[in-house]
Enzyme design. Structure first.
Site, PDB file in Angstrom:
ATOM      1  CG  HIS A 118      -0.390   0.241   2.516  1.00  0.00           C
ATOM      2  ND1 HIS A 118       0.149  -0.772   3.284  1.00  0.00           N
ATOM      3  CD2 HIS A 118      -0.253   1.378   3.235  1.00  0.00           C
ATOM      4  CE1 HIS A 118       0.594  -0.262   4.416  1.00  0.00           C
ATOM      5  NE2 HIS A 118       0.366   1.042   4.419  1.00  0.00           N
ATOM      6  CD  GLU A 165       3.876   0.560  12.392  1.00  0.00           C
ATOM      7  OE1 GLU A 165       2.689   0.395  12.067  1.00  0.00           O
ATOM      8  OE2 GLU A 165       4.673  -0.378  12.577  1.00  0.00           O
ATOM      9  CG  HIS A 201       5.669  -1.467   3.636  1.00  0.00           C
ATOM     10  ND1 HIS A 201       4.784  -1.787   2.633  1.00  0.00           N
ATOM     11  CD2 HIS A 201       5.014  -1.728   4.797  1.00  0.00           C
ATOM     12  CE1 HIS A 201       3.656  -2.223   3.163  1.00  0.00           C
ATOM     13  NE2 HIS A 201       3.774  -2.196   4.471  1.00  0.00           N
TER      14      HIS A 201
END
Length: 476
Positions: free
Chosen positions: A165, A203, A227
């Protein structure tokens, strides 16, 4: 669209909200339907009611938008290991005779193969079918190849969408526009003028309810193999001949093949692995990794990774690419930072401590933006310099509605566009690069370095850059 794992966290938090946004924007065909599946029996009415509650804070449309979206949804019980459920699914889909059927496998990777086998058995792998595979695809190269081989027995390569994504984020698309749509940057986008590249995905969250999954995966498999390496490709690849899907992916695979291997003898020098312990996030106490639910006692799974990578080609030889990702860090941020070299001869006094006067910061989250730092004269009667920046706030710079990453990628699947999805050879090469690191860590008696929740990771991460007289770009 059939969502396997329709009761899971990914479907509730990302996929269905993305489809709802596409619905509100008029991007879905009036006849499009969503079949959400789960292993438990439930009525569509109950499923939609639970979904409405789960999505309440994410919905921005009018009440009638939700009502019309809910009418698209059907819930079915489909156990991935029960062939009879697939017979029922096939009957429902074939009764509608849709031209395109998207199967999104938002499930654990070990279910990919049985699901695809059953779809093939009941004839749902026809030319109009597309299958979306979530990461991580396996836990090493062999398991990844085994899954790919099994899926390929039922679906052609141009029917398989391996999703990452991050490639759907607006700022990543803007990176290509900046590089290949302007004459300004290309002469500078090379070893002669770039000192180093930093890519960070940090994160604040811990493992949350994914403890059992995460303990078997770790940050290297969960974030670096997919990613971070995809972002490296987007930064470093040569200009593609066109925007055709394979033209872009052909250039990305060249970068993955050019990554210098980090062999067993180099792992200690070029990598850092860490694991968070108790601390505080935004003033609230949080437990350490070993106290999280689902974590094996004494687990050595890493929640933080920092790597010094290098690309062995003419454009990037000698330029370090510093990669960093971690959980329970000081802030939620994802960014790409291009540090340019200093001028050959400095004639102006510099601001104290400034080591990288020119840098391009491409922020992917939480707010997407692009910022170019440079030096200007400080006001006054002395010739002294100060740092300033040109800021492009991507959200505020355009009145056009901005699709989220999952929305863009789901629409690309529906439209049959493969350019933002990972090709099999890319995935193979990424696994080949990370496997020596995984193997060395697995065999090492040295545990991950501990870091306090709410910080930027282990001190060894800063030491990794200090050997190159550098430091991490950290900005709120």
């Amino acid at each position: 669209m059939v969502l396997f794992g329709g009761t899971g966290d990914l479907a509730r938090r990302k996929l269905l909200p993305a489809l709802f946004c596409a619905h509100c924007a008029g991007q879905l065909h009036p006849d499009a339907r969503i079949v959400a599946t789960g292993s438990r029996a439930a009525s569509t009415q109950d499923y939609v009611a639970q979904l409405e509650e789960a999505m309440r804070e994410q919905r921005h449309g009018a009440p009638q938008d939700w009502a019309s979206f809910a009418n698209r949804i059907v819930y079915m019980q489909v156990d991935a290991l029960d062939p009879a459920h697939f017979d029922t699914l096939a009957q429902r889909i074939q009764a509608r005779s849709p031209q395109v059927v998207v199967f999104y496998l938002a499930t654990a990777p070990h279910l990919f193969v049985p699901v695809c086998e059953q779809l093939g058995r009941v004839g749902l792998n026809h030319p109009g079918a597309r299958v979306v595979l979530e990461k991580p695809l396996g836990h090493d190269l062999d398991s990844s190849e085994s899954i790919n081989d099994a899926v390929a027995r039922h679906f052609a390569e141009d029917q398989i969408y391996r999703i990452d994504h991050y490639l759907g984020k607006e700022s990543v698309q803007n990176l290509m526009a900046i590089r290949f749509g302007n004459a300004l940057f290309d002469p500078l986008w090379r070893r002669e003028w770039v000192r180093e590249v930093q890519i960070t995905i940090a994160e604040e969250l811990g493992v949350e309810a994914r403890g059992d999954f995460y303990d078997r995966t770790g940050a290297l498999r969960d974030m670096v193999q997919n990613h971070l390496l995809q972002l490296v490709c987007m930064v470093a690849m040569e200009p593609p001949a066109s925007l055709a899907e394979d033209a872009i992916r052909d250039e990305k695979i060249k970068i993955l093949k050019a990554l210098k291997p980090i062999l067993h003898r180099d792992v200690a020098e070029k990598t850092v692995r860490g694991q968070y312990h108790a601390g505080a996030i935004q003033g609230q106490p949080v437990p350490g990794y070993l106290q999280e639910q689902g974590i094996v006692a004494g687990s050595g799974t890493e929640t933080f990774v920092a790597i010094k990578a290098e690309i062995a080609n003419w454009r990037w030889a000698g330029v370090p690419f510093f990669l960093r990702t971690g959980k329970r860090m000081q802030a939620r941020v994802a960014e790409i930072v291009i540090h340019f070299r200093d001028v050959p001869h400095a004639i102006f006094p510099r601001p104290y401590g400034l080591t990288a006067p020119n840098r391009l910061v491409i922020r992917l989250q939480p707010q997407e933006s692009i910022r170019l730092y440079f030096l200007v004269k400080q006001p006054g009667d002395t010739v002294a310099l100060t740092q300033t920046s040109l800021d492009l706030d991507l959200a505020a710079s355009s009145k056009v509605r901005r699709a989220g990453a999952y929305e863009r990628l789901l629409l690309d699947v529906i439209r049959g566009r493969l350019g933002l999805f990972v090709r099999r050879d890319e995935q193979v090469q990424a696994w080949r690069w990370v496997e020596p690191i995984l193997d060395t860590w697995r065999d090492s008696p040295i545990p991950p370095k501990s870091y306090t929740s709410g910080t930027w990771g282990p001190a060894a991460s800063s030491a990794l850059l200090s050997r190159d007289a550098s430091s991490w770009h950290e900005e709120s």
